[in-house]
Design an enzyme around this catalytic site. Sequence first.
Site, PDB file in Angstrom:
ATOM      1  N   HIS A  83       0.857  -1.184   0.000  1.00 49.07           N
ATOM      2  CA  HIS A  83       0.000   0.000   0.000  1.00 49.07           C
ATOM      3  C   HIS A  83       0.897   1.239   0.000  1.00 49.07           C
ATOM      4  CE1 HIS A  83      -2.620   3.113   1.646  1.00 49.07           C
ATOM      5  NE2 HIS A  83      -3.617   2.414   1.130  1.00 49.07           N
ATOM      6  N   ASP A 123     -11.249   1.308  -0.938  1.00 48.92           N
ATOM      7  CA  ASP A 123     -10.382   2.170  -0.142  1.00 48.92           C
ATOM      8  C   ASP A 123     -11.187   2.907   0.934  1.00 48.92           C
ATOM      9  OD1 ASP A 123      -7.954   3.069   0.753  1.00 48.92           O
ATOM     10  OD2 ASP A 123      -7.757   4.685  -0.692  1.00 48.92           O
TER      11      ASP A 123
HETATM   12  C1  1DF Z   1      -5.410   8.657   1.757  1.00 47.42           C
HETATM   13  C2  1DF Z   1      -5.484   7.861   0.608  1.00 47.42           C
HETATM   14  C3  1DF Z   1      -5.074   8.075   2.974  1.00 47.42           C
HETATM   15  C4  1DF Z   1      -5.232   6.516   0.697  1.00 47.42           C
HETATM   16  C5  1DF Z   1      -4.835   6.747   3.061  1.00 47.42           C
HETATM   17  O1  1DF Z   1      -4.441   6.127   4.225  1.00 47.42           O
HETATM   18  C6  1DF Z   1      -4.958   5.912   1.919  1.00 47.42           C
HETATM   19  C7  1DF Z   1      -5.662  10.089   1.690  1.00 47.42           C
HETATM   20  C8  1DF Z   1      -3.908   6.943   5.240  1.00 47.42           C
HETATM   21  O2  1DF Z   1      -6.032  10.578   0.613  1.00 47.42           O
HETATM   22  O3  1DF Z   1      -5.499  10.750   2.723  1.00 47.42           O
HETATM   23  O4  1DF Z   1      -4.866   4.606   2.078  1.00 47.42           O
HETATM   24  N1  1DF Z   1      -5.230   5.770  -0.506  1.00 47.42           N
HETATM   25  O5  1DF Z   1      -4.978   4.560  -0.542  1.00 47.42           O
HETATM   26  O6  1DF Z   1      -5.379   6.393  -1.592  1.00 47.42           O
HETATM   27 MN    MN Z   2      -5.637   3.075   0.664  1.00 49.13          MN
END
Ligand code: 1DF
Ligand code: MN
Length: 383
Positions: A213, A335
Site C-alpha cells: 500500500h 479504499d
Molecule cells: C489517503 C489515501 C489516505 C489513501 C490513506 O491512508 C490511503 C488520503 C492513510 O487521501 O489521505 O490509504 N489511498 O490509498 O489512496
Molecule cells: Mn488506501
Amino acid sequence: MKLNRREFIGGASMLASGALTAAAAPVVVAAAAAGGAGAMRRIATEEAFSIPEITQALSELGSQSDSNNLDMILLRTMYARGAVRSGALTRLNDLYDERLRIMDEHGVDMHLLSLTAPGVQMFDTETAVSLARLANDRLAEAVARHPTRFAGLASFAPQDPARAAKEMERARRELKLHGFVVNSHTNNEYYDDPKFWPIFEAAEALDGAIYIHPRAPSDQMADPFRVYNMQSAMWGYGIETSTHAMRLIMSGLFDRFPKLKIVLGHMGEGIPYWLWRIDHMSAASVSLGRAKIKLKPSEYFKRNFLITTSGVEDPLVLRYCIDKLGIDNIMWAIDYPYQPTGPAVKFMNEAPVSEAERAQLFHRNAERVFHIAPLGDAMAARS
Ligand code: 1DF
Ligand code: MN
C-alpha cells in the site's frame, strides 16, 4: 421459485446495457430492488481499519515531530489534532457499526481489512513489533465474529525482518489471516535490500500475498513533491509505491522468490501504463550489468503482481489493464473510509466488461489470491 444467481446477474447487466426488452425489464428491476441477496458477491480488497491503541500511539508520535514529510503531517493533523478528517479516524476504529451499515447499504459483502497506512512502520522497533501483533489479534477477532463479512491482511514490522517473518507465520498459521500488508518504505529503506528477504521468504512459503500500500514519498524523494500537496494520494503516493515495486522487480527478487505475489492498489500505481517502455529500456540496464533479471519486467509484473481498482474509477483504465495484464490479475477495491463506497460499487456494477469478467473482478480473484472461501463453502461451514 428461487432466482438462479447467474441468471439474475446476467439479466441485471443486460438491463444496464439496454439489451432487455421493455416487457422483460420490470421483473429484473424488482429483483434488483430486493437488494444484496441475489446480487453478485462483492469483496472489497483495500479497506482500512485501525485500533485505538495504534491511533493513540500515532497521535503521540505526531505531536513530538515537526517533520514536513506528509506522513508526519498526517499524524499531526488527522491523529494528534483531530482537526482534519476526524470522521475518518472514527470510521477507521469502527468495525461493527457504521462500517457494516455502509456495506449493507451498498451491497458490499466483504471488506478485506488492512491496518491503515503508515501501519506500524513509523514506530521504534519494539513498539512496531508489539502493535503489529495486537492489530493482527484484533483483526482475527473481527474475522471470527463475521467470517462472511471480513477477511484480513496481517501487518508486520519491517524494522525487524526476522521477527516480521515470525509474525507472518503466526498470522497465517494460527490466526488464519489471508495475506499481508505493508506501506512502502520503512525508515526510508526499500525492501530490495537483501536484509528484507526473510519477509519475502515467509510470504512465499505461507502462500500469502503482500499488498504494498502507498505512503508518502521517503525523505530522499519528497523534496519536489512538497508543493501543491503533491506528496499526497494525488501523485506522491503512487510514485513512491511504483518506484518501490520497480526496485523489487529490477533487483531480481522474483528470480529468488518466483511464487511470491505482490498486490498494488490504484490500478497498479501507473506501472501498467509504462510496461512497454520499461521492457524496452531495461534491456540496456541488463546488458550493462546494472540489473540482473532473467525475465522482462513485464513478465514479472504479469506473473508475480496483481492490481486493484482502489480509487481509480475510470473504465478506460480498467479496460486497458484487463487487456494488458489479464483478467486474473485485477481485483475490485473501495479504499474505505478514504473513498466513498457508493461510487466504487457503481463503477464496478456498470464497468463495460462481460459478466464472467465482473465476477472475477468482484470476488473470484480475491477468493483465489487471499484464500477466501467461496460463498457456497462459507455458508456450509456456518450451518
Ligand atoms: C489517503 C489515501 C489516505 C489513501 C490513506 O491512508 C490511503 C488520503 C492513510 O487521501 O489521505 O490509504 N489511498 O490509498 O489512496
Ligand atoms: Mn488506501
